[in-house]
Write a protein that holds these residues in place. Structure first.
Motif, PDB file in Angstrom:
ATOM      1  N   ILE A 290     -11.940  -4.725   4.884  1.00  0.00           N
ATOM      2  CA  ILE A 290     -11.058  -5.367   5.866  1.00  0.00           C
ATOM      3  C   ILE A 290     -10.175  -6.413   5.188  1.00  0.00           C
ATOM      4  O   ILE A 290      -8.981  -6.500   5.455  1.00  0.00           O
ATOM      5  N   ARG A 291     -10.771  -7.182   4.265  1.00  0.00           N
ATOM      6  CA  ARG A 291      -9.979  -8.183   3.529  1.00  0.00           C
ATOM      7  C   ARG A 291      -8.954  -7.484   2.657  1.00  0.00           C
ATOM      8  O   ARG A 291      -9.299  -6.595   1.881  1.00  0.00           O
ATOM      9  N   GLY A 292      -7.724  -7.903   2.759  1.00  0.00           N
ATOM     10  CA  GLY A 292      -6.705  -7.264   1.932  1.00  0.00           C
ATOM     11  C   GLY A 292      -6.154  -6.007   2.590  1.00  0.00           C
ATOM     12  O   GLY A 292      -5.050  -5.589   2.289  1.00  0.00           O
ATOM     13  N   GLY A 293      -6.929  -5.395   3.483  1.00  0.00           N
ATOM     14  CA  GLY A 293      -6.445  -4.229   4.203  1.00  0.00           C
ATOM     15  C   GLY A 293      -5.961  -4.652   5.575  1.00  0.00           C
ATOM     16  O   GLY A 293      -4.770  -4.843   5.799  1.00  0.00           O
ATOM     17  N   GLN A 294      -6.908  -4.850   6.516  1.00  0.00           N
ATOM     18  CA  GLN A 294      -6.503  -5.220   7.880  1.00  0.00           C
ATOM     19  C   GLN A 294      -6.272  -6.717   8.058  1.00  0.00           C
ATOM     20  O   GLN A 294      -5.588  -7.137   8.962  1.00  0.00           O
ATOM     21  N   ILE A 295      -6.893  -7.509   7.200  1.00  0.00           N
ATOM     22  CA  ILE A 295      -6.647  -8.953   7.241  1.00  0.00           C
ATOM     23  C   ILE A 295      -6.198  -9.408   5.840  1.00  0.00           C
ATOM     24  O   ILE A 295      -6.946  -9.292   4.877  1.00  0.00           O
ATOM     25  N   GLY A 296      -4.963  -9.879   5.755  1.00  0.00           N
ATOM     26  CA  GLY A 296      -4.460 -10.382   4.476  1.00  0.00           C
ATOM     27  C   GLY A 296      -4.661 -11.884   4.421  1.00  0.00           C
ATOM     28  O   GLY A 296      -4.693 -12.538   5.455  1.00  0.00           O
ATOM     29  N   PHE A 297      -4.825 -12.427   3.224  1.00  0.00           N
ATOM     30  CA  PHE A 297      -4.984 -13.878   3.170  1.00  0.00           C
ATOM     31  C   PHE A 297      -4.267 -14.473   1.972  1.00  0.00           C
ATOM     32  O   PHE A 297      -4.124 -13.856   0.925  1.00  0.00           O
TER      33      PHE A 297
ATOM     34  N   ILE B   4      -0.382  -5.789  -7.174  1.00  0.00           N
ATOM     35  CA  ILE B   4       0.038  -5.344  -5.844  1.00  0.00           C
ATOM     36  C   ILE B   4      -0.330  -3.865  -5.679  1.00  0.00           C
ATOM     37  O   ILE B   4      -0.847  -3.440  -4.643  1.00  0.00           O
ATOM     38  N   LYS B   5      -0.075  -3.110  -6.739  1.00  0.00           N
ATOM     39  CA  LYS B   5      -0.353  -1.678  -6.694  1.00  0.00           C
ATOM     40  C   LYS B   5      -1.850  -1.420  -6.470  1.00  0.00           C
ATOM     41  O   LYS B   5      -2.235  -0.532  -5.719  1.00  0.00           O
ATOM     42  N   GLU B   6      -2.655  -2.258  -7.087  1.00  0.00           N
ATOM     43  CA  GLU B   6      -4.112  -2.100  -6.954  1.00  0.00           C
ATOM     44  C   GLU B   6      -4.549  -2.239  -5.494  1.00  0.00           C
ATOM     45  O   GLU B   6      -5.332  -1.446  -4.980  1.00  0.00           O
ATOM     46  N   THR B   7      -3.983  -3.263  -4.813  1.00  0.00           N
ATOM     47  CA  THR B   7      -4.296  -3.449  -3.393  1.00  0.00           C
ATOM     48  C   THR B   7      -3.839  -2.231  -2.591  1.00  0.00           C
ATOM     49  O   THR B   7      -4.560  -1.740  -1.716  1.00  0.00           O
ATOM     50  N   LEU B   8      -2.651  -1.745  -2.897  1.00  0.00           N
ATOM     51  CA  LEU B   8      -2.092  -0.628  -2.133  1.00  0.00           C
ATOM     52  C   LEU B   8      -2.932   0.636  -2.302  1.00  0.00           C
ATOM     53  O   LEU B   8      -3.235   1.333  -1.334  1.00  0.00           O
TER      54      LEU B   8
ATOM     55  N   ILE C 263       1.632 -13.654  -1.486  1.00  0.00           N
ATOM     56  CA  ILE C 263       2.030 -13.270  -0.130  1.00  0.00           C
ATOM     57  C   ILE C 263       2.328 -11.764  -0.082  1.00  0.00           C
ATOM     58  O   ILE C 263       1.945 -11.070   0.865  1.00  0.00           O
ATOM     59  N   ALA C 264       2.971 -11.255  -1.137  1.00  0.00           N
ATOM     60  CA  ALA C 264       3.243  -9.809  -1.191  1.00  0.00           C
ATOM     61  C   ALA C 264       1.937  -9.021  -1.138  1.00  0.00           C
ATOM     62  O   ALA C 264       1.832  -8.010  -0.441  1.00  0.00           O
ATOM     63  N   ILE C 265       0.918  -9.503  -1.857  1.00  0.00           N
ATOM     64  CA  ILE C 265      -0.384  -8.819  -1.841  1.00  0.00           C
ATOM     65  C   ILE C 265      -0.995  -8.912  -0.436  1.00  0.00           C
ATOM     66  O   ILE C 265      -1.524  -7.945   0.092  1.00  0.00           O
ATOM     67  N   ALA C 266      -0.861 -10.100   0.175  1.00  0.00           N
ATOM     68  CA  ALA C 266      -1.452 -10.299   1.510  1.00  0.00           C
ATOM     69  C   ALA C 266      -0.837  -9.368   2.553  1.00  0.00           C
ATOM     70  O   ALA C 266      -1.528  -8.901   3.451  1.00  0.00           O
TER      71      ALA C 266
ATOM     72  N   ALA D 245       0.763  -6.490   1.834  1.00  0.00           N
ATOM     73  CA  ALA D 245       1.023  -5.158   1.255  1.00  0.00           C
ATOM     74  C   ALA D 245       0.602  -4.022   2.175  1.00  0.00           C
ATOM     75  O   ALA D 245       1.294  -3.021   2.290  1.00  0.00           O
ATOM     76  N   CYS D 246      -0.531  -4.159   2.828  1.00  0.00           N
ATOM     77  CA  CYS D 246      -1.064  -3.035   3.612  1.00  0.00           C
ATOM     78  C   CYS D 246      -0.768  -3.188   5.097  1.00  0.00           C
ATOM     79  O   CYS D 246      -1.488  -2.621   5.923  1.00  0.00           O
ATOM     80  N   ASN D 247       0.278  -3.925   5.435  1.00  0.00           N
ATOM     81  CA  ASN D 247       0.605  -4.189   6.841  1.00  0.00           C
ATOM     82  C   ASN D 247      -0.605  -4.653   7.634  1.00  0.00           C
ATOM     83  O   ASN D 247      -1.004  -4.023   8.610  1.00  0.00           O
ATOM     84  N   PRO D 248      -1.214  -5.743   7.222  1.00  0.00           N
ATOM     85  CA  PRO D 248      -2.431  -6.190   7.898  1.00  0.00           C
ATOM     86  C   PRO D 248      -2.154  -6.582   9.353  1.00  0.00           C
ATOM     87  O   PRO D 248      -1.029  -6.936   9.694  1.00  0.00           O
ATOM     88  N   GLN D 249      -3.200  -6.517  10.166  1.00  0.00           N
ATOM     89  CA  GLN D 249      -3.019  -6.940  11.557  1.00  0.00           C
ATOM     90  C   GLN D 249      -3.006  -8.450  11.687  1.00  0.00           C
ATOM     91  O   GLN D 249      -2.418  -8.994  12.606  1.00  0.00           O
ATOM     92  N   ILE D 250      -3.687  -9.120  10.752  1.00  0.00           N
ATOM     93  CA  ILE D 250      -3.703 -10.588  10.764  1.00  0.00           C
ATOM     94  C   ILE D 250      -3.461 -11.078   9.332  1.00  0.00           C
ATOM     95  O   ILE D 250      -3.994 -10.496   8.390  1.00  0.00           O
ATOM     96  N   VAL D 251      -2.664 -12.126   9.190  1.00  0.00           N
ATOM     97  CA  VAL D 251      -2.562 -12.803   7.898  1.00  0.00           C
ATOM     98  C   VAL D 251      -3.117 -14.216   8.079  1.00  0.00           C
ATOM     99  O   VAL D 251      -2.779 -14.905   9.044  1.00  0.00           O
ATOM    100  N   ILE D 252      -3.995 -14.619   7.167  1.00  0.00           N
ATOM    101  CA  ILE D 252      -4.552 -15.971   7.207  1.00  0.00           C
ATOM    102  C   ILE D 252      -4.019 -16.723   5.999  1.00  0.00           C
ATOM    103  O   ILE D 252      -4.194 -16.285   4.862  1.00  0.00           O
ATOM    104  N   ALA D 253      -3.323 -17.829   6.247  1.00  0.00           N
ATOM    105  CA  ALA D 253      -2.754 -18.612   5.149  1.00  0.00           C
ATOM    106  C   ALA D 253      -3.408 -19.993   5.170  1.00  0.00           C
ATOM    107  O   ALA D 253      -3.263 -20.745   6.133  1.00  0.00           O
ATOM    108  N   ASP D 254      -4.176 -20.293   4.134  1.00  0.00           N
ATOM    109  CA  ASP D 254      -4.915 -21.564   4.082  1.00  0.00           C
ATOM    110  C   ASP D 254      -4.165 -22.531   3.169  1.00  0.00           C
ATOM    111  O   ASP D 254      -4.235 -22.401   1.943  1.00  0.00           O
TER     112      ASP D 254
END
Ligand SMILES: Nc1ncnc2c1ncn2[C@@H]1O[C@H](COP(=O)(O)OP(=O)(O)OP(=O)(O)O)[C@@H](O)[C@H]1O
Ligand SMILES: [Mg+2]
Length: 334
Positions: free
Chosen positions: A92-99, A118-122, A170-173, A175-184
């Motif tokens: 889920i991390r990096g996929g549906q939820i980016g941070f 970035i490619k690795e995440t994709l 941010i590009a990595i966060a 990358a997979c069109n996450p449903q939520i992005v969390i920026a701390d």
């Protein structure tokens, strides 16, 4: 509006040699699809621990998520993040939820080019060929405002400025069109001009992607142009939660009012001294039987020392945990 994340009664503690740190004490909130929720509060109030608990990133030991639920709605149904295995959460991390965390250095791998990262995440989360992933990574670098993306694709993190590195994170966060992005605190490590650029970038991405965003900051000043709603934390609890204009115009918790009073005012001609709230945040190792803010509060009266105030609704999109009614200038009940 659709609720994409529903957090209820989250409790996280750290069992340290110095005692039990009650870092998050019954935090509840809803996150609506497409909104930006800002979490604000002084250092140590539990902002990071709240979101790290949701992402399964609490170091254990000494940390433990002891209680609560976090229902995350996905196209494949609803899941309780707090019940998932480490492997499921990693998906889920990096996929549906980016941070995006404060420090891009700790997020990026120093020995891989930014393009490879970035490619690795994709390729890990999406079913893309190497070539498709490369093309998409270059497009992402352009989307986050990196000039010469083809060239930068081959750069190592150390070859980029701090602001550029944060753009890569941010590009990595996203990358997979996450449903939520969390920026701390994504801008704290950057200088002021670059901070403003990163905030602009988030604003642009938010409208372009319909992004749902949780934005953590200790600075209420940053929040105004970005957030739809604001959640104010104090001592590991939510003390106020409201729509952003409502919070600025009608703060109901003395702590929120203190934070707002401490902001430098651009609209004011008088040169005011910056006020800060007197006193220190509570020691989270001590058991609490009264309002956590009572020590520092100008309005505290006997009841505030006898019970912990619960969050109550004072308007449709406004909740506050305080026994004193600032507008009436009198205790709420009495
Ligand atoms: N690994 C840990 N071990 C022990 N205590 C911890 C650990 N991580 C966090 N804490 C404690 O939990 C509490 C909440 O910390 P948290 O990092 O959530 O604060 P924060 O609101 O994010 O502050 P900041 O604005 O400084 O980032 C603090 O008292 C902190 O000392
Ligand atoms: Mg933090």
């Amino acid at each position: 509006m659709d609720t994409i994340l529903q957090v209820r009664d989250l409790v996280t503690k750290f069992y340290t040699l110095d005692g039990v740190v009650h870092a998050v004490n019954g935090v509840s909130f809803d996150l609506q699809q497409g909104e930006t929720l800002a979490i604000v509060g002084e250092s140590g109030c539990g902002k990071s621990v709240t979101v790290l608990s949701l992402l399964g990133l609490i170091p254990s030991p000494p940390g433990r998520v002891e209680q609560g639920s976090a229902l995350f709605r996905t196209p494949f149904g609803q899941q309780d993040l707090l019940k998932l295995s480490r492997e499921e959460l990693r998906e889920i991390r990096g996929g549906q939820i980016g941070f995006v965390f404060q420090d891009p250095i700790s997020t990026l791998n120093p020995i891989l080019t930014v393009g490879e990262q970035i490619k690795e995440t994709l390729t890990r989360h999406l079913n893309l060929s190497q070539e498709e992933a490369r093309e998409r990574a270059i497009r992402l670098l352009a989307d986050v405002g990196i000039p010469d993306p083809e060239l930068r694709y081959k750069s190592y993190p150390f070859q980029l400025s701090g602001g550029m590195r944060q753009r890569v994170v941010i590009a990595i966060a996203i990358a997979c069109n996450p449903q939520i992005v969390i920026a701390d605190e994504p801008t704290t490590a950057l200088d002021v001009t670059v901070q403003a650029q990163i905030i602009d970038l988030f604003q642009r991405l938010r409208s372009a992607m319909g992004m749902t965003l949780i934005w953590i900051t200790h600075d209420l000043g940053v929040v105004a142009g970005l957030a739809d709603r604001v959640m104010v934390m104090y001592g590991g609890r939510v003390v106020e939660l409201a729509a952003v204009e409502e919070l600025y115009q009608n703060p109901q918790h003395p702590y929120t009012r203190g934070l707002l009073d401490a902001l430098p005012r651009l609209d004011s001609r008088e040169t005011r001294r910056l006020v800060s709230i007197q006193g220190a945040p509570p020691d989270l190792r001590l058991p609490l039987r009264h309002c956590p803010f009572a020590w520092r509060c100008n309005y505290a009266y006997d009841h505030c020392w006898q019970e912990i105030p619960e969050l109550v609704a004072t308007a449709p999109d406004h909740q506050v945990a305080c026994f004193y009614d600032l507008n009436k200038g009198a205790p709420r009940h009495g």
